[in-house]
Design a protein around this motif. Structure first.
Motif, PDB file in Angstrom:
ATOM      1  N   ALA A  79     -23.769  41.183  54.597  1.00 51.87           N
ATOM      2  CA  ALA A  79     -24.697  39.670  55.813  1.00 51.87           C
ATOM      3  C   ALA A  79     -24.522  38.507  55.219  1.00 51.87           C
ATOM      4  CB  ALA A  79     -26.134  39.970  56.470  1.00 51.87           C
ATOM      5  N   VAL A  80     -24.207  37.448  55.195  1.00 53.63           N
ATOM      6  CA  VAL A  80     -23.814  35.932  54.636  1.00 53.63           C
ATOM      7  C   VAL A  80     -24.856  34.932  55.484  1.00 53.63           C
ATOM      8  CG1 VAL A  80     -22.653  34.419  53.206  1.00 53.63           C
ATOM      9  CG2 VAL A  80     -21.944  36.724  53.278  1.00 53.63           C
ATOM     10  N   VAL A  81     -25.663  34.404  55.504  1.00 53.14           N
ATOM     11  CA  VAL A  81     -26.086  33.768  56.852  1.00 53.14           C
ATOM     12  C   VAL A  81     -26.509  32.279  56.178  1.00 53.14           C
ATOM     13  CG1 VAL A  81     -28.235  33.086  58.217  1.00 53.14           C
ATOM     14  CG2 VAL A  81     -27.465  35.732  57.866  1.00 53.14           C
ATOM     15  N   HIS A  82     -25.776  31.601  57.207  1.00 48.65           N
ATOM     16  CA  HIS A  82     -26.387  29.763  57.140  1.00 48.65           C
ATOM     17  C   HIS A  82     -27.064  29.428  58.195  1.00 48.65           C
ATOM     18  CE1 HIS A  82     -22.833  30.810  53.514  1.00 48.65           C
ATOM     19  NE2 HIS A  82     -23.852  29.732  53.382  1.00 48.65           N
ATOM     20  N   GLY A  83     -27.621  28.140  57.806  1.00 53.39           N
ATOM     21  CA  GLY A  83     -28.333  27.578  58.358  1.00 53.39           C
ATOM     22  C   GLY A  83     -27.654  26.534  58.496  1.00 53.39           C
ATOM     23  N   ILE A  84     -27.446  26.101  60.273  1.00 52.99           N
ATOM     24  CA  ILE A  84     -27.043  24.412  60.112  1.00 52.99           C
ATOM     25  C   ILE A  84     -27.246  23.807  61.135  1.00 52.99           C
ATOM     26  CG2 ILE A  84     -24.902  23.579  61.407  1.00 52.99           C
ATOM     27  CD1 ILE A  84     -22.897  26.307  61.232  1.00 52.99           C
ATOM     28  N   ILE A  85     -27.983  23.082  60.313  1.00 60.43           N
ATOM     29  CA  ILE A  85     -29.154  21.602  60.243  1.00 60.43           C
ATOM     30  C   ILE A  85     -28.108  20.198  60.275  1.00 60.43           C
ATOM     31  CG2 ILE A  85     -31.061  20.588  60.531  1.00 60.43           C
ATOM     32  CD1 ILE A  85     -31.769  23.201  58.908  1.00 60.43           C
ATOM     33  N   LEU A  86     -27.919  19.336  61.631  1.00 62.83           N
ATOM     34  CA  LEU A  86     -27.438  18.402  61.337  1.00 62.83           C
ATOM     35  C   LEU A  86     -26.265  18.277  61.047  1.00 62.83           C
ATOM     36  CD1 LEU A  86     -30.467  16.233  59.986  1.00 62.83           C
ATOM     37  CD2 LEU A  86     -29.659  16.458  62.562  1.00 62.83           C
TER      38      LEU A  86
END
Length: 158
Positions: free
Chosen positions: A82-89
């Motif tokens: 699992a590879v997770v990123h939070g996309i903010i702005l």
């Protein structure tokens, strides 16, 4: 001049139309972010405490959130990460999972067979120090350097 009978019919028709109008609340829409070389696809995404009517999934700080993804792969898989990123702005910020091994403590046991439906599930902490922001969670499952699937999850940290 409108008769009282005509007025009653107009009011009744208006009430029926108002009742049948779709609600302005929209359900959280999970978007496929996999490229054309992805070897799998998801059929269902579930996030704990995320109702069908929520526009974004609320992730409460100082609690845990469970993410479950039902998927199939066009290839046999000996590993899953699992590879997770939070996309903010518009910026993708890597999110370190307590366990990124998709074959361990996820309801799955590798190897996985192609064309079979599997349900990946993991629980992650939503830490108290996280800022209260809207974020798009980009969740990928990888097999080596191959994309198995990618899903965008609209969320709010509260």
């Amino acid at each position: 001049m409108i008769s009282s009978k005509s007025a009653a019919i107009i009011l009744l028709a208006g009430a029926i139309c108002f009742t049948l109008m779709p609600s302005v609340t929209r359900a959280a829409e999970f978007a496929n972010c996999a490229n054309e070389t992805a070897i799998g696809k998801y059929t269902l995404v579930e996030v704990s405490n995320c109702a069908d009517t929520d526009a974004s999934c609320v992730l409460k700080r100082n609690s845990n959130a469970t993410i479950s993804i039902t998927f199939t792969s066009a290839e046999d898989l000996s590993e899953l990460k699992a590879v997770v990123h939070g996309i903010i702005l518009g910026m993708a910020v890597p999110f370190k999972l307590p366990n990124d091994n998709g074959c361990k403590d996820s309801g799955l046991e590798c190897p996985l067979s192609k064309d079979t439906s599997y349900r990946y599930s993991t629980t992650l902490p939503v830490l108290k120090q996280y800022p209260k922001v809207s974020v798009e969670v980009k969740w990928e499952l990888m097999a080596g350097d191959k994309d198995v699937l990618c899903v965008l999850i609209p969320a709010k940290i509260q």
